[in-house]
Motif scaffolding. Structure first.
Motif, PDB file in Angstrom:
ATOM      1  N   GLU A   1       5.246  15.449   1.700  1.00 22.46           N
ATOM      2  CA  GLU A   1       4.406  14.748   2.793  1.00 22.46           C
ATOM      3  C   GLU A   1       5.187  14.820   3.957  1.00 22.46           C
ATOM      4  N   GLY A   2       6.562  14.688   4.029  1.00 24.65           N
ATOM      5  CA  GLY A   2       7.631  14.538   5.089  1.00 24.65           C
ATOM      6  C   GLY A   2       7.451  16.209   5.667  1.00 24.65           C
ATOM      7  N   TRP A   3       7.306  17.196   4.836  1.00 23.93           N
ATOM      8  CA  TRP A   3       7.513  18.575   5.296  1.00 23.93           C
ATOM      9  C   TRP A   3       6.202  19.067   6.322  1.00 23.93           C
ATOM     10  N   TYR A   4       4.863  18.329   5.741  1.00 27.36           N
ATOM     11  CA  TYR A   4       3.798  18.628   6.929  1.00 27.36           C
ATOM     12  C   TYR A   4       3.647  17.587   7.795  1.00 27.36           C
ATOM     13  N   SER A   5       4.161  16.233   7.862  1.00 24.12           N
ATOM     14  CA  SER A   5       4.004  15.313   8.780  1.00 24.12           C
ATOM     15  C   SER A   5       5.322  15.012   9.784  1.00 24.12           C
ATOM     16  N   VAL A   6       6.562  15.396   9.324  1.00 22.63           N
ATOM     17  CA  VAL A   6       7.495  14.903  10.393  1.00 22.63           C
ATOM     18  C   VAL A   6       7.115  15.615  11.621  1.00 22.63           C
ATOM     19  N   THR A   7       7.629  14.901  12.765  1.00 23.27           N
ATOM     20  CA  THR A   7       7.299  15.145  13.969  1.00 23.27           C
ATOM     21  C   THR A   7       8.511  16.242  14.373  1.00 23.27           C
TER      22      THR A   7
ATOM     23  N   VAL B   1      13.263  -3.691  20.846  1.00 21.97           N
ATOM     24  CA  VAL B   1      13.113  -3.433  19.419  1.00 21.97           C
ATOM     25  C   VAL B   1      11.719  -2.791  18.855  1.00 21.97           C
ATOM     26  N   VAL B   2      11.864  -1.443  18.398  1.00 23.50           N
ATOM     27  CA  VAL B   2      10.631  -0.661  18.149  1.00 23.50           C
ATOM     28  C   VAL B   2      10.390  -0.886  16.528  1.00 23.50           C
ATOM     29  N   LEU B   3       9.151  -1.354  16.257  1.00 24.83           N
ATOM     30  CA  LEU B   3       8.860  -0.982  14.880  1.00 24.83           C
ATOM     31  C   LEU B   3       7.992   0.366  14.660  1.00 24.83           C
ATOM     32  N   ASP B   4       8.764   1.185  13.727  1.00 21.22           N
ATOM     33  CA  ASP B   4       8.267   2.316  13.567  1.00 21.22           C
ATOM     34  C   ASP B   4       7.456   2.248  12.221  1.00 21.22           C
ATOM     35  N   ALA B   5       5.999   1.936  12.526  1.00 24.22           N
ATOM     36  CA  ALA B   5       5.361   1.611  11.460  1.00 24.22           C
ATOM     37  C   ALA B   5       4.861   2.467  10.276  1.00 24.22           C
ATOM     38  N   PHE B   6       5.364   3.671  10.500  1.00 26.07           N
ATOM     39  CA  PHE B   6       4.970   4.613   9.323  1.00 26.07           C
ATOM     40  C   PHE B   6       6.305   5.786   9.556  1.00 26.07           C
ATOM     41  N   CYS B   7       7.487   5.183   8.972  1.00 22.99           N
ATOM     42  CA  CYS B   7       8.603   5.724   9.160  1.00 22.99           C
ATOM     43  C   CYS B   7       8.745   7.141   8.354  1.00 22.99           C
ATOM     44  N   GLY B   8       8.295   7.442   7.337  1.00 24.66           N
ATOM     45  CA  GLY B   8       8.311   8.423   6.602  1.00 24.66           C
ATOM     46  C   GLY B   8       9.400   8.862   6.443  1.00 24.66           C
ATOM     47  N   CYS B   9      10.033  10.409   6.604  1.00 26.09           N
ATOM     48  CA  CYS B   9      11.393  10.888   6.285  1.00 26.09           C
ATOM     49  C   CYS B   9      12.290  10.509   7.587  1.00 26.09           C
ATOM     50  N   GLY B  10      11.853   9.991   8.437  1.00 27.54           N
ATOM     51  CA  GLY B  10      12.737   9.165   9.608  1.00 27.54           C
ATOM     52  C   GLY B  10      12.547  10.328  10.891  1.00 27.54           C
ATOM     53  N   GLY B  11      11.972  11.102  10.904  1.00 25.49           N
ATOM     54  CA  GLY B  11      11.920  12.060  12.377  1.00 25.49           C
ATOM     55  C   GLY B  11      11.961  11.406  13.535  1.00 25.49           C
ATOM     56  N   ASN B  12      11.058  10.376  13.797  1.00 26.90           N
ATOM     57  CA  ASN B  12      10.958   9.669  15.062  1.00 26.90           C
ATOM     58  C   ASN B  12      11.878   8.587  15.029  1.00 26.90           C
ATOM     59  N   ALA B  13      12.294   7.659  13.790  1.00 25.35           N
ATOM     60  CA  ALA B  13      13.213   6.710  13.879  1.00 25.35           C
ATOM     61  C   ALA B  13      14.501   7.152  14.324  1.00 25.35           C
ATOM     62  N   ILE B  14      14.948   8.553  14.024  1.00 24.95           N
ATOM     63  CA  ILE B  14      16.094   8.927  14.270  1.00 24.95           C
ATOM     64  C   ILE B  14      15.968   9.247  15.774  1.00 24.95           C
ATOM     65  N   ALA B  15      15.147   9.686  16.360  1.00 26.59           N
ATOM     66  CA  ALA B  15      14.854  10.066  17.880  1.00 26.59           C
ATOM     67  C   ALA B  15      14.994   8.450  18.679  1.00 26.59           C
ATOM     68  N   PHE B  16      14.513   7.472  18.049  1.00 25.83           N
ATOM     69  CA  PHE B  16      14.765   6.275  18.887  1.00 25.83           C
ATOM     70  C   PHE B  16      16.077   5.720  18.854  1.00 25.83           C
ATOM     71  N   GLY B  17      16.582   6.090  17.571  1.00 26.61           N
ATOM     72  CA  GLY B  17      18.146   5.498  17.290  1.00 26.61           C
ATOM     73  C   GLY B  17      19.058   6.313  18.342  1.00 26.61           C
ATOM     74  N   LYS B  18      18.533   7.317  18.775  1.00 26.63           N
ATOM     75  CA  LYS B  18      19.487   8.211  19.585  1.00 26.63           C
ATOM     76  C   LYS B  18      19.712   7.576  20.946  1.00 26.63           C
ATOM     77  N   LEU B  19      18.704   6.788  21.435  1.00 24.86           N
ATOM     78  CA  LEU B  19      18.593   6.194  22.545  1.00 24.86           C
ATOM     79  C   LEU B  19      19.714   5.398  22.861  1.00 24.86           C
ATOM     80  N   PRO B  20      20.197   5.053  24.053  1.00 23.26           N
ATOM     81  CA  PRO B  20      21.304   4.105  24.195  1.00 23.26           C
ATOM     82  C   PRO B  20      20.979   2.720  24.013  1.00 23.26           C
ATOM     83  N   ILE B  21      21.678   1.992  23.459  1.00 24.36           N
ATOM     84  CA  ILE B  21      21.181   0.312  23.299  1.00 24.36           C
ATOM     85  C   ILE B  21      20.769  -0.163  24.115  1.00 24.36           C
ATOM     86  N   SER B  22      20.959   0.249  25.406  1.00 23.83           N
ATOM     87  CA  SER B  22      20.359  -0.641  26.594  1.00 23.83           C
ATOM     88  C   SER B  22      19.012  -0.279  26.618  1.00 23.83           C
ATOM     89  N   GLN B  23      18.290   0.702  25.968  1.00 25.19           N
ATOM     90  CA  GLN B  23      17.148   0.991  26.108  1.00 25.19           C
ATOM     91  C   GLN B  23      16.405   0.740  24.609  1.00 25.19           C
TER      92      GLN B  23
END
Ligand code: MGP
Length: 337
Positions: free
Chosen positions: A77-83, A113-135
């Motif tokens: 599922e991750g293969w076809y749905s990750v951003t 604080v961002v709620l990543d409601a459908f994390c899956g294999c983490g593509g978007n969570a990683i992108a949010f995680g890359k932002l500076p802590i001030s954001q």
């Protein structure tokens, strides 16, 4: 649609459009006698084992994750749905910038604080995680499937996302948004917490567990739900209706305000309403198929209580429209001439 502009970056182009919810209201009234029948969409899941991947997605692997060769893990599922990474980074950056004017933070040096409601294999969570802590100070990554969360944690480590910036929660996301948060605050009122506890474990240095890991508040909700399989395109241009074609299972015995009767399903419009009521700022970011019907986005926005304009982005990769993202929570009317 009121205005349009193009942003370009590294092989990616984004069209920005602003949809008026007032306009959608008029369209809704006009269409009231021309409702679509509730025709079910045909869902064809790829017949692949969890370790197989379609050639088309394999060819795109380094677009999905630039660090793919370092050992990225995905299930079928991750293969076809990750951003794809460049789109995920763009969306995260936009959210980081928008949040500064939209969210009232308790501490000036901390981000949202961002709620990543459908994390899956983490593509978007990683992108949010890359932002500076001030954001962005914390990403709460929710998924029903612990194996997906493990893969997401593993992938996040490959991108050196700080261990305290992501927390992984195994839970039904509808339950989390509907029952655990109200107006941005964690609420305990109706939650049968004991039934929803999951064991805690450390994976690649991150914590994975159950509802007891939820933070006391969330500022924004990011929705990148399952669209119903890979053949959403068969619904045609503008044919994907959020209210009709997206169905998310709410593992909850009693029906709530958001489910369609007792079916236990939440449609794409109910999902937005649920996310909006979970946050105080009403900042919700919603990734949907490229053929999403814009009127259905307007209807969903109205249903969730939004007014004014919604920002709507079309993301192109190498000239091909891949996904669209809607940003709710701020009235963008001021940006429209
Ligand atoms: P796609 O249409 O399956 O691939 O998905 P592609 O290569 O654009 O299709 P084709 O027309 O060239 O054959 C395009 C993108 O949509 C993927 O990279 C994912 O980011 C996203 N996506 C696809 N699906 C089926 C889903 C889904 O169910 N949920 C979410 N959240 N994203 C999806």
């Amino acid at each position: 649609m009121l205005t349009k502009m193009v942003i370009r970056q590294e092989g990616m182009e984004t069209n920005e459009l602003y949809l008026s919810t007032r306009l959608q209201l008029r369209i809704k009234i006009r269409n009231i006698f021309r409702r679509n029948s509730n025709r079910p969409i045909r869902v064809i899941y790829p017949i692949l084992s969890p370790y197989e991947v379609h050639d088309k997605y394999w060819a795109q692997r380094r677009r999905l994750f630039s660090r793919f060769d370092e050992g990225i893990m995905l299930d079928s599922e991750g293969w076809y749905s990750v951003t794809p990474e460049v789109i995920a980074d763009h969306v995260a950056k936009t959210v980081g910038q928008m949040s500064q004017s939209m969210v009232k933070l308790s501490h000036p040096y901390e981000g949202i604080v961002v709620l990543d409601a459908f994390c899956g294999c983490g593509g978007n969570a990683i992108a949010f995680g890359k932002l500076p802590i001030s954001q962005v100070s914390l990403v709460v990554c929710v998924d029903l499937d612990r194996n997906k969360l493990r893969m997401a944690a593993h992938n996040a480590r490959l991108y050196n996302i700080p261990h305290d910036k992501l927390v992984f929660v195994e839970a039904n996301t509808c339950f989390v948004m509907d029952q655990c948060y109200n107006n941005g605050e964690l609420v305990f009122d109706n939650a049968p917490w004991d039934c929803y506890m999951s064991p805690r474990e450390q994976c690649a240095g991150y914590t994975i567990g159950g509802l007891d890991l939820l933070p006391f508040h969330v500022d924004a909700v990011f929705l990148d739900p399952p669209w119903g399989g890979v053949d959403y395109g068969e619904l045609g241009k503008d044919g994907y209706d959020l209210g009709r074609d997206m169905q998310i299972r709410y593992h909850q015995s009693k029906s709530t305000n958001f489910t369609n009767g007792d079916s236990g399903l939440v449609d794409g419009s109910g999902l937005l309403k649920m996310a909006a009521s979970a946050t105080r700022s009403k900042l919700v970011i919603y990734d949907t198929p490229r053929n999403t019907n814009k009127k259905s986005i307007g209807r969903a926005a109205l249903n969730a209580g939004y007014k004014g304009n919604v920002k709507f982005e079309e993301h192109y990769l190498n000239g091909r429209l891949k996904t669209v993202t809607s940003y709710f929570g701020r009235d963008f009317s001021g940006l429209v001439a």
